[in-house]
Design an enzyme around this catalytic site. Structure first.
Site, mmCIF file in Angstrom:
data_model
loop_
_atom_site.group_PDB
_atom_site.id
_atom_site.type_symbol
_atom_site.label_atom_id
_atom_site.label_comp_id
_atom_site.label_asym_id
_atom_site.label_seq_id
_atom_site.Cartn_x
_atom_site.Cartn_y
_atom_site.Cartn_z
ATOM 1 N N ASP A 1 0.830 -1.204 0.000
ATOM 2 C CA ASP A 1 0.000 0.000 0.000
ATOM 3 C C ASP A 1 0.868 1.259 0.000
ATOM 4 O O ASP A 1 0.563 2.239 0.671
ATOM 5 C CB ASP A 1 -0.951 -0.004 1.213
ATOM 6 C CG ASP A 1 -2.058 1.045 1.086
ATOM 7 O OD1 ASP A 1 -2.283 1.549 -0.032
ATOM 8 O OD2 ASP A 1 -2.684 1.368 2.106
ATOM 9 N N MET A 2 1.948 1.233 -0.761
ATOM 10 C CA MET A 2 2.841 2.381 -0.869
ATOM 11 C C MET A 2 2.485 3.232 -2.083
ATOM 12 O O MET A 2 3.356 3.765 -2.774
ATOM 13 C CB MET A 2 4.301 1.916 -0.947
ATOM 14 C CG MET A 2 4.811 1.345 0.350
ATOM 15 S SD MET A 2 4.844 2.594 1.657
ATOM 16 C CE MET A 2 4.973 1.581 3.123
#
Length: 813
Positions: free
Chosen positions: A470-471
């Site tokens: 989830d970057m």
């Protein structure tokens, strides 16, 4: 005799308690050893148990042994952390308190030998412990004045004079989320300076009346950055009220309620801002009665055009003033798609992307980016990351590619170059990517440059390959011309959750500062893979080293031990450790070093002011049966099979990932007391010279006043969600910390200059403008944040320097 018996009984009971504490500590410490952690807790637990047993036997050796516990703890702490007060506190608080307790008369009297003199008994039994505690106390005092955190330095002072009209926006206005479409959140106003900022006073306060309601998602937030155009301020609220205020007084001028339908599947309920467009004189006929218009995205997936003078829908735009963003979408599911961020207005187009719910299924709405004619609402082009080469508007009955990567945050534009720059998210789910197509892989977690007029891809720069953490990129790209190595380069600065600032040539997407590929941990879950390398920018706020067991924290040694055990139970090999069934540590965590708050850039000084945050998360993959795997979002009205899997209502906890072989349990890494397992500081303010890429300073920022049971203003450095702004006066402002303050800083040194207490959390980005009277106004939204648990509200507070001794005015709705 009765007193002697009572003392003996109290001594025996105290010994029993310490014995039991020691046994529990020793057992947990042994578990930690088996996990590969420190031996300290097991050894200390045995010493505690022996101390307790000796007390029960009325032996003075108990105090001698405990003196060794204190001395050993001091030596162990010094070896692990040096002079760091907040790291020392959980290592020493229980040890020190028990040591003081053992010096109390009701403990020492029963230990005296009857044939000895009382003074000698005190000396023989208690003096070594007293000396050890004195040494520990001296260590604690030294640690208060030490500590390795932060960096002192200065940024270059003002260079070229700031432009009065930046990117077509008058100096006293704020026409877009980042003031201009360059996204720098820089104002050329200079009335407020480091010398006078402490004189700021409340000029007026406005309350929107929009508060959280039953049925709202947990992440109901007031993440607004207002606009100011001419004599009006324009805002939106979590329930998508669009409101115009008088820029001088805060008086409400008009309000538009779009009557949104709040779906229970919404993950977020927020409006970060509206967008503005003014027609040129030759466009008057096309504009009709709406020569100036406000564009409002709504939570039920509409884009509404409003008359900026009256707040009424512009009848010539779409259908009665709005376009339906569900048109052409696959996998229709209320609440799974809408735009939380304002669109970009450029070349007479309003260009909008949207947020797709995270981690619910593999068949969700498209991440399509669409451009509409600002006057008619006609779809001009659509760029679907699933089908990027075809940007002609889709025909009736056609749909976009489901689940393609989306851009949920704020975009920037360079109208001269003819490009819009979009920070891209991922194709869901975030933590498992075995289903991703080549186009999903290409556009996820990237800066995407599109031609404004056609939607064609001009370039793509990916900051994380095959993102499983989830970057995605939350911060709005900053567009600034930089003097680098003797030449001026039109640059783009991308702030990222992982902490790297990627500085690119915005014409081509090529890095200006090096960003070499480096090997990263391998070993993805079954059916998935990991990228062998990732790019690492030389301009970075990423943590300088991976977390270690010694970095775990707590209020006491007990919850610190819990966090150490939890840390060693998780898989962790540094940044980019793949998600796993065992559970993996994610650091930096999902909130990121920089999220949608981004950074602020002074284009004259070519420096940036930032508020990096550091907070560890965990993610654990949960294998799921084939039947559960194939369930679609439409089927999830309640948790399947009695599990705790959710629908689209929250990104934390267990997310179902229907269509994937794994659900995911994720959240912040915290102790049973709810405290971060990772030691402070968790938040800073920082300055970086963008011409060299060097970080000039980093200072701890914010207190735990509003997050601790007792409101003590300890400056530990706390996370911020929401971005800073920067001014030509040399002052930066920030409100996003989890304590309720607006603060001002000297841009040159990072030194805090002023603060004022807010009535609610300030998880938003403020702005500044010149009022019609000529005063510079600082405008601060204070509405809190559901996910962070900060106090929620509906406030808009204007600050200004005092004017001729007049009292401040307050306008409350």
């Amino acid at each position: 005799m009765r007193g002697s018996q009572a003392s003996s009984l109290l001594l025996w009971g105290s010994g029993l308690v310490i014995l039991l504490i020691g046994l529990a500590l020793g057992a947990a410490g042994t578990w930690l050893i088996l996990l590969g952690g420190s031996w300290y807790y097991a050894i200390t637990g045995l010493a505690f148990a022996a101390t307790g047993a000796l007390l029960m036997l009325r032996s003075p050796l108990a105090l001698w042994l405990y003196a060794l516990v204190v001395l050993g703890s001091v030596l162990w702490a010094w070896r692990e952390i040096g002079l760091d007060w907040w790291q020392l506190a959980p290592r020493g608080d229980v040890i020190f308190i028990i040591g003081l307790y053992l010096l109390m008369p009701w403990i020492t009297r029963p230990l005296r030998r009857r044939e000895a003199q009382p003074a000698l008994s005190w000396t023989g039994a208690a003096l070594p412990l007293l000396a050890a505690l004195a040494l520990g106390g001296a260590y604690g005092v030294a640690a208060m004045f030490g500590g390795p955190h932060g960096r002192a330095g200065t940024l270059p002072r003002a260079g070229a004079a700031p432009a009065a009209d930046d990117a077509g926006v008058p100096g006293g206005d704020w026409h877009a989320y980042g003031r201009t479409d360059h996204g720098n959140r820089y104002s050329p106003l200079a009335e407020i300076t480091p010398e006078n900022v402490a004189d700021l006073q409340v000029a007026w306060t406005y309350r929107t009346g929009d508060m959280p309601q039953p049925g709202d998602p947990n992440e109901t937030t007031f993440e607004l950055t207002p606009l100011k155009v001419g004599d009006k301020v324009f805002i939106c609220t979590p329930h998508d009220y669009a409101i115009a205020l008088d820029a001088e007084t805060g008086r409400e001028l008009w309000r538009h309620d779009p009557q949104i339908k709040v779906s229970k599947e919404l993950q977020h309920l927020t409006c970060r801002g509206v967008s503005y467009h003014a027609a040129a004189p030759e466009q008057a006929a096309a504009a009709g009665d709406c020569s100036a218009r406000i564009f409002l995205p709504t939570a039920d997936a509409r884009l509404i055009a409003l008359n900026a003078e009256t707040g009424q829908p512009c009848p010539g735009f779409g259908e009665n003033g709005h376009v339906d963003l569900w048109r052409g979408m696959p996998d229709l599911q209320p609440g799974f798609y809408y735009s939380t961020s304002p669109p970009v207005v450029a070349h007479d187009l309003v260009i909008i992307a949207g947020n797709v719910s995270d981690n619910v299924s593999t068949t969700e709405p498209s991440g399509v980016i669409r451009a509409y004619d600002v006057f008619t609402g006609r779809l001009v082009w659509n760029m679907d990351p699933g089908e990027p080469d075809s940007t002609e508007p889709i025909g009736p009955g056609e749909t976009y590619t489901h689940n393609s990567p989306n851009s949920w945050s704020i975009s920037s534009a360079d109208e001269e170059l003819g490009m819009i720059y979009l920070p891209m998210g991922n194709a869901t789910p975030d933590q498992w990517g075995g289903h991703r197509t080549p186009n999903m892989e290409r556009f996820s977690s990237a800066i995407l440059a599109l031609d404004i007029d056609t939607g064609q891809v001009r370039w793509v720069y990916q900051t994380v390959h095959h993102d499983l953490w989830d970057m995605d990129i939350g911060g709005q790209p900053n567009l600034v011309d930089l003097d680098v190595r003797g030449r001026t380069v039109p640059a783009l600065v991308a702030s990222t959750k992982r902490g790297d600032l990627f500085v690119l040539d915005r014409r081509t997407g090529e890095p200006i500062f090096p960003a070499p590929e480096r090997p990263v941990p391998q070993g993805a879950a079954e059916g998935d893979h990991t990228a062998p390398t990732q790019p690492f920018s030389s301009v970075t706020f990423a943590p300088p080293r991976p977390l270690e067991g010694r970095d775990m924290w707590g209020a006491t040694m007990f919850d610190q031990l819990y966090c150490r055990i939890r840390f060693h139970r998780l898989r962790y090999e540094g940044i980019f450790t793949p998600p796993s069934v065992r559970g993996s540590l994610v650091y930096p965590g999902n909130f990121g070093v920089f999220d949608w708050g981004g950074i602020a850039v002074d284009p004259a000084r070519q420096v940036a002011f930032a508020a990096p945050s550091y907070f560890a998360f965990y993610s654990r993959l949960i294998p799921r049966g084939r039947q559960q795997q194939e369930n679609r979002p439409a089927d999830i009205q309640s948790p399947a099979g009695g599990s705790d899997m959710q629908g689209g209502a929250d990104e934390l906890g267990v997310n179902p990932n229907y269509g994937a072989p794994f659900a995911v349990d994720m959240g912040p890494l915290v102790s049973p007391l709810g405290l971060p397992c990772q030691a402070p500081p968790w938040g800073y303010v920082a300055g970086v010279d963008l011409r060299t890429g060097e970080i000039a300073y980093m200072h701890k920022n914010g207190t735990v006043r509003d997050q601790s049971p007792v409101p003590l203003p300890f400056k530990m450095g706390v996370p911020a969600l929401g971005g800073p702004i920067i001014t030509a006066g040399g002052v930066a402002f920030l409100t996003g910390t989890i304590d309720y303050y607006v603060r001002a800083y000297d841009v040159t040194t990072g030194r805090q200059l002023w603060q004022d207490r807010l009535p609610a959390g300030g998880q938003a980005t403020p702005m500044t403008y010149r009022a019609p009277s000529g005063r510079q106004i600082l405008l601060v939204p204070a509405g809190g944040h559901g996910s962070l648990g900060t106090k929620q509200g509906d406030y808009l507070i204007a600050y200004a320097l005092p004017r001729g001794g007049q009292s401040s005015r307050t306008s409350r709705r």
